[in-house]
Design a protein around this motif. Sequence first.
Motif, PDB file in Angstrom:
ATOM      1  N   LEU A  80       0.828  -1.206   0.000  1.00  0.00           N
ATOM      2  CA  LEU A  80       0.000   0.000   0.000  1.00  0.00           C
ATOM      3  C   LEU A  80       0.864   1.259   0.000  1.00  0.00           C
ATOM      4  O   LEU A  80       0.502   2.270  -0.613  1.00  0.00           O
ATOM      5  N   GLY A 278     -10.843   8.002   0.607  1.00  0.00           N
ATOM      6  CA  GLY A 278     -11.718   6.840   0.690  1.00  0.00           C
ATOM      7  C   GLY A 278     -11.864   6.131  -0.638  1.00  0.00           C
ATOM      8  O   GLY A 278     -11.748   4.904  -0.741  1.00  0.00           O
ATOM      9  N   GLN A 281      -9.218   3.645  -2.043  1.00  0.00           N
ATOM     10  CA  GLN A 281      -9.019   2.349  -1.399  1.00  0.00           C
ATOM     11  C   GLN A 281      -9.282   1.213  -2.386  1.00  0.00           C
ATOM     12  O   GLN A 281      -8.902   0.070  -2.144  1.00  0.00           O
ATOM     13  N   VAL A 285      -6.754  -1.463  -0.416  1.00  0.00           N
ATOM     14  CA  VAL A 285      -7.377  -2.332   0.585  1.00  0.00           C
ATOM     15  C   VAL A 285      -8.541  -3.140   0.007  1.00  0.00           C
ATOM     16  O   VAL A 285      -8.673  -4.338   0.281  1.00  0.00           O
ATOM     17  N   ALA A 424      -4.976   7.723   1.272  1.00  0.00           N
ATOM     18  CA  ALA A 424      -5.710   6.467   1.092  1.00  0.00           C
ATOM     19  C   ALA A 424      -4.841   5.276   1.470  1.00  0.00           C
ATOM     20  O   ALA A 424      -5.301   4.340   2.142  1.00  0.00           O
ATOM     21  N   GLY A 428      -5.431   2.815   4.596  1.00  0.00           N
ATOM     22  CA  GLY A 428      -5.620   1.399   4.311  1.00  0.00           C
ATOM     23  C   GLY A 428      -4.794   0.491   5.194  1.00  0.00           C
ATOM     24  O   GLY A 428      -5.175  -0.654   5.467  1.00  0.00           O
ATOM     25  N   THR A 439     -11.933  -0.561  10.577  1.00  0.00           N
ATOM     26  CA  THR A 439     -11.441   0.372   9.557  1.00  0.00           C
ATOM     27  C   THR A 439     -12.572   0.851   8.652  1.00  0.00           C
ATOM     28  O   THR A 439     -12.728   2.061   8.413  1.00  0.00           O
ATOM     29  N   VAL A 443     -14.141   4.686   8.363  1.00  0.00           N
ATOM     30  CA  VAL A 443     -14.221   5.456   7.114  1.00  0.00           C
ATOM     31  C   VAL A 443     -15.668   5.848   6.823  1.00  0.00           C
ATOM     32  O   VAL A 443     -15.942   6.964   6.371  1.00  0.00           O
TER      33      VAL A 443
END
Length: 498
Positions: A80, A278, A281, A285, A424, A428, A439, A443
């Motif tokens: 990430l 967001g 992601q 993620v 992000a 993540g 998590t 968010v």
Amino acid sequence: MTQAVNKGTLLGHPKGLFLLFGTEMWERMSYYGMRGIFVLYLSTIATAAAMGWDMGYFGIDPNSATAQEDYSNALQANALSYLGTYAMLVYLTPVLGGWLADNKIGQRKAIIIGGVLMMLGQFAIGVPHDLIPGMEVTFLWLGLGLMIIGNGFFKPNISTMVGDLYEEGDRRRDSAFTIFYMGINLGSILGYFLVGTIGEKVDYQYGFLAAGVGMGLGVLLQLCLSNRYLGDLGQTPSALKGQKKNAPKVKKPLTPVERDRMKVFLVLSIFNVFFWAGFEQAAGVLNLFAKNNTDLFIMGWEMPASWLQSVNPIFVILFAPIIASIWVKLGDRNPSSPAKFALGLFFLGLGFACMVGAAIQIGEDQSVKASIWWLVMAYMFHTIGELCLSPVGLSMVTKIAPVRFLSFMMGIWFVFMAFGNKLAAEAGKLVGTSGPFNTFLGVTIFAMVAALVLYLIREKLVDWMHGAEDPNYKNEEEALEEEMSVTADHEGMPKKHL
């Protein structure tokens, strides 16, 4: 504007439009195809072994009872970080690339240089590990660096050329951008399916090589057909056109109206960061969640996790005309830009609420796989949010920015988007420490609260805009054409304004 060579039309548009369409389609195939498998590739044990990322690299005690879980989380967090840095720089370099094209080399050369660099970057990452023993990390950074620089040359210039195909006042221009951005979506769908399948089902290295071949096809189109269908369009740096020697430079201070509009710009820029933190992601993620925690089997066959990334561009194609029509049909009740921003954040929150449901389904020990429909619904809501916020934000910048600062402010807008991409990745990483449920719930709450705050202050922001959004359409057909052009522009890149 430089007039393109007249080689006839196709569907009522210059054929040069479809050359640019094809070039952008192959570039997006390369970019999104690579992005769809990147974190999956970096988080595998095989890649970690080749790169030298063993447990000791992350400071993990191999004798610990949770060593394997900690190692897996560390690999994902590392992946990430790479993705976040790459995505951040991808949004920063177009500011420099646009300036070089405008002032030094012209758009056409910038596109070719950018395409070749991105192709070489994909090939560098795709070199099989056994051919470069001990140099895997070097080639990874080399590939990322080439793609970041190449993107800076390519991305801000090809869309600008679309606008230059048309004279000022030509009503076909807006529909041309709608056609062009359909090429973006078709390319991203092709990338997710083609590169994703090769990467996950055959070998990740071959997936990157396939992405490089796609970029090469885009460059080949330009080299073979641009002189025929584009003429001298994009050959001369725009700053040199009609340049007046010894023209005095006048520096004017901001007026009170301009200062108020700058306040709007800064406030919405901050909320723009929140949204992209967001939304992005998806490649990180959510992509990992699809690979590791989602039931991807369909009639005994396991679907590549990266295929789910294609849900967004498919929904863009489906929803863009619907949302554009809704804005037009609302007429005087059409929400303001701040209100649409709030809607975008609200739908982002709804998407993560779906992921909360997925986290509940897999349970604490994550022994159960989540339904694929949780992710489909999440991407659906995220796409609606993107169409409410991203193109509206670009349109807003062009309306409220002082003309003498327009390019600069557009560049700053992308800087905020770059920060959103990096944030992000950092957010993540919380999945590895706090778990998916906490998590995704965090968010969701954050997005909803941000949406509420922005909605409550929307009227003040509209006041500070001093009428910049007042529509001036002659009829509903004209309004729909303009809204469709704006709504289809979901990628956050300028069209004819830089």
